[in-house]
Scaffold this active site. Structure first.
Site, PDB file in Angstrom:
ATOM      1  N   ASP A  32     -64.108  79.928  74.226  1.00  0.00           N
ATOM      2  CA  ASP A  32     -65.173  80.778  73.691  1.00  0.00           C
ATOM      3  C   ASP A  32     -66.435  80.593  74.538  1.00  0.00           C
ATOM      4  O   ASP A  32     -66.787  79.486  74.923  1.00  0.00           O
ATOM      5  CB  ASP A  32     -65.455  80.399  72.227  1.00  0.00           C
ATOM      6  CG  ASP A  32     -66.251  81.467  71.496  1.00  0.00           C
ATOM      7  OD1 ASP A  32     -65.688  82.093  70.584  1.00  0.00           O
ATOM      8  OD2 ASP A  32     -67.439  81.681  71.856  1.00  0.00           O
ATOM      9  N   ASN A  88     -61.604  85.430  61.423  1.00  0.00           N
ATOM     10  CA  ASN A  88     -62.618  86.255  60.748  1.00  0.00           C
ATOM     11  C   ASN A  88     -62.139  87.697  60.676  1.00  0.00           C
ATOM     12  O   ASN A  88     -61.617  88.228  61.661  1.00  0.00           O
ATOM     13  CB  ASN A  88     -63.941  86.180  61.516  1.00  0.00           C
ATOM     14  CG  ASN A  88     -64.543  84.796  61.518  1.00  0.00           C
ATOM     15  OD1 ASN A  88     -64.411  84.060  60.548  1.00  0.00           O
ATOM     16  ND2 ASN A  88     -65.204  84.427  62.605  1.00  0.00           N
ATOM     17  N   GLY A  94     -67.406  88.034  59.060  1.00  0.00           N
ATOM     18  CA  GLY A  94     -68.124  87.575  60.249  1.00  0.00           C
ATOM     19  C   GLY A  94     -67.451  87.961  61.553  1.00  0.00           C
ATOM     20  O   GLY A  94     -67.728  87.369  62.594  1.00  0.00           O
ATOM     21  N   GLN A  95     -66.572  88.960  61.506  1.00  0.00           N
ATOM     22  CA  GLN A  95     -65.887  89.385  62.737  1.00  0.00           C
ATOM     23  C   GLN A  95     -66.819  90.253  63.578  1.00  0.00           C
ATOM     24  O   GLN A  95     -67.342  91.254  63.095  1.00  0.00           O
ATOM     25  CB  GLN A  95     -64.614  90.177  62.386  1.00  0.00           C
ATOM     26  CG  GLN A  95     -63.833  90.592  63.632  1.00  0.00           C
ATOM     27  CD  GLN A  95     -62.540  91.334  63.307  1.00  0.00           C
ATOM     28  OE1 GLN A  95     -62.252  91.640  62.147  1.00  0.00           O
ATOM     29  NE2 GLN A  95     -61.769  91.618  64.334  1.00  0.00           N
ATOM     30  N   HIS A 101     -58.405  87.876  66.626  1.00  0.00           N
ATOM     31  CA  HIS A 101     -58.445  86.614  67.372  1.00  0.00           C
ATOM     32  C   HIS A 101     -58.536  85.441  66.418  1.00  0.00           C
ATOM     33  O   HIS A 101     -59.233  85.490  65.415  1.00  0.00           O
ATOM     34  CB  HIS A 101     -59.615  86.574  68.356  1.00  0.00           C
ATOM     35  CG  HIS A 101     -60.945  86.903  67.741  1.00  0.00           C
ATOM     36  ND1 HIS A 101     -61.331  88.195  67.487  1.00  0.00           N
ATOM     37  CD2 HIS A 101     -61.959  86.113  67.315  1.00  0.00           C
ATOM     38  CE1 HIS A 101     -62.542  88.193  66.938  1.00  0.00           C
ATOM     39  NE2 HIS A 101     -62.942  86.938  66.806  1.00  0.00           N
ATOM     40  N   HIS A 103     -59.797  81.552  66.116  1.00  0.00           N
ATOM     41  CA  HIS A 103     -60.620  80.500  66.714  1.00  0.00           C
ATOM     42  C   HIS A 103     -59.882  79.181  66.496  1.00  0.00           C
ATOM     43  O   HIS A 103     -59.348  78.927  65.413  1.00  0.00           O
ATOM     44  CB  HIS A 103     -61.972  80.381  66.000  1.00  0.00           C
ATOM     45  CG  HIS A 103     -62.828  81.610  66.072  1.00  0.00           C
ATOM     46  ND1 HIS A 103     -63.951  81.693  66.874  1.00  0.00           N
ATOM     47  CD2 HIS A 103     -62.749  82.801  65.425  1.00  0.00           C
ATOM     48  CE1 HIS A 103     -64.523  82.873  66.712  1.00  0.00           C
ATOM     49  NE2 HIS A 103     -63.814  83.570  65.837  1.00  0.00           N
TER      50      HIS A 103
HETATM   51  P1  AMP Z   1     -65.831  86.710  65.803  1.00  0.00           P
HETATM   52  O1  AMP Z   1     -67.253  86.558  65.331  1.00  0.00           O
HETATM   53  O2  AMP Z   1     -64.818  86.044  64.937  1.00  0.00           O
HETATM   54  O3  AMP Z   1     -65.497  88.153  66.093  1.00  0.00           O
HETATM   55  O4  AMP Z   1     -65.750  85.924  67.171  1.00  0.00           O
HETATM   56  C1  AMP Z   1     -65.983  86.494  68.415  1.00  0.00           C
HETATM   57  C2  AMP Z   1     -66.099  85.363  69.376  1.00  0.00           C
HETATM   58  O5  AMP Z   1     -65.958  85.862  70.685  1.00  0.00           O
HETATM   59  C3  AMP Z   1     -67.449  84.625  69.328  1.00  0.00           C
HETATM   60  O6  AMP Z   1     -67.236  83.256  69.014  1.00  0.00           O
HETATM   61  C4  AMP Z   1     -68.007  84.835  70.723  1.00  0.00           C
HETATM   62  O7  AMP Z   1     -68.729  83.718  71.185  1.00  0.00           O
HETATM   63  C5  AMP Z   1     -66.757  85.100  71.532  1.00  0.00           C
HETATM   64  N1  AMP Z   1     -66.959  85.858  72.758  1.00  0.00           N
HETATM   65  C6  AMP Z   1     -67.624  87.019  72.909  1.00  0.00           C
HETATM   66  N2  AMP Z   1     -67.584  87.433  74.185  1.00  0.00           N
HETATM   67  C7  AMP Z   1     -66.844  86.510  74.858  1.00  0.00           C
HETATM   68  C8  AMP Z   1     -66.445  86.369  76.220  1.00  0.00           C
HETATM   69  N3  AMP Z   1     -66.786  87.266  77.158  1.00  0.00           N
HETATM   70  N4  AMP Z   1     -65.705  85.291  76.560  1.00  0.00           N
HETATM   71  C9  AMP Z   1     -65.367  84.376  75.628  1.00  0.00           C
HETATM   72  N5  AMP Z   1     -65.709  84.453  74.340  1.00  0.00           N
HETATM   73  C10 AMP Z   1     -66.447  85.505  73.952  1.00  0.00           C
END
Ligand code: AMP
Length: 115
Positions: A32, A88, A94-95, A101, A103
């Protein structure tokens, strides 16, 4: 339902870089960009599924595969004392990225309940 291309599609196609930690035919795992723990890996299906709310029965093997991959990555990284997997879903969940995806968070004690 397919979705508009997201930043994760661009990571799959290598249009934008990421620190990839695992890849196979069905999924990709990468660090991340804004880690919330010393280990913070995202595991995504290559299939463009928007969220858990959009999966169907035919996605069951794929979803199971993602969990097996998460477990393998956690072992490889050495998260013996435990870890948290988070999925999420939607605005209240919180998505932020509309590509399903998981985490994988580890290497620190995580509190419960989450905020
Ligand atoms: P969510 O809030 O569950 O949709 O999580 C999205 C996640 O994607 C967040 O933890 C971001 O930090 C991560 N994220 C967004 N852009 C990138 C990227 N280019 N490379 C890696 N992680 C990313």
């Amino acid at each position: 339902m397919n979705h508009e291309p997201t930043i994760f599609d661009k990571i799959i196609s290598r249009e934008i870089p990421a620190e990839i930690v695992y890849e196979d035919d069905l999924c990709l795992a990468f660090n991340d960009i804004n880690p919330q723990a010393p280990v913070h890996v995202l595991v995504i299906p290559k299939k463009p599924i928007v969220s858990l709310a959009e999966i169907s029965e035919q996605d069951a093997p794929l979803m199971g595969h993602l969990l097996v991959v998460l477990s393998k990555i956690a072992k490889q990284i050495g998260l013996e004392s435990g870890y948290r997997t988070v999925l999420n879903t939607g605005p209240d969940g919180g998505q932020e990225v509309n590509h399903l995806h998981f985490h994988l968070l580890g290497k620190r004690a995580l509190k419960w309940p989450p905020g």
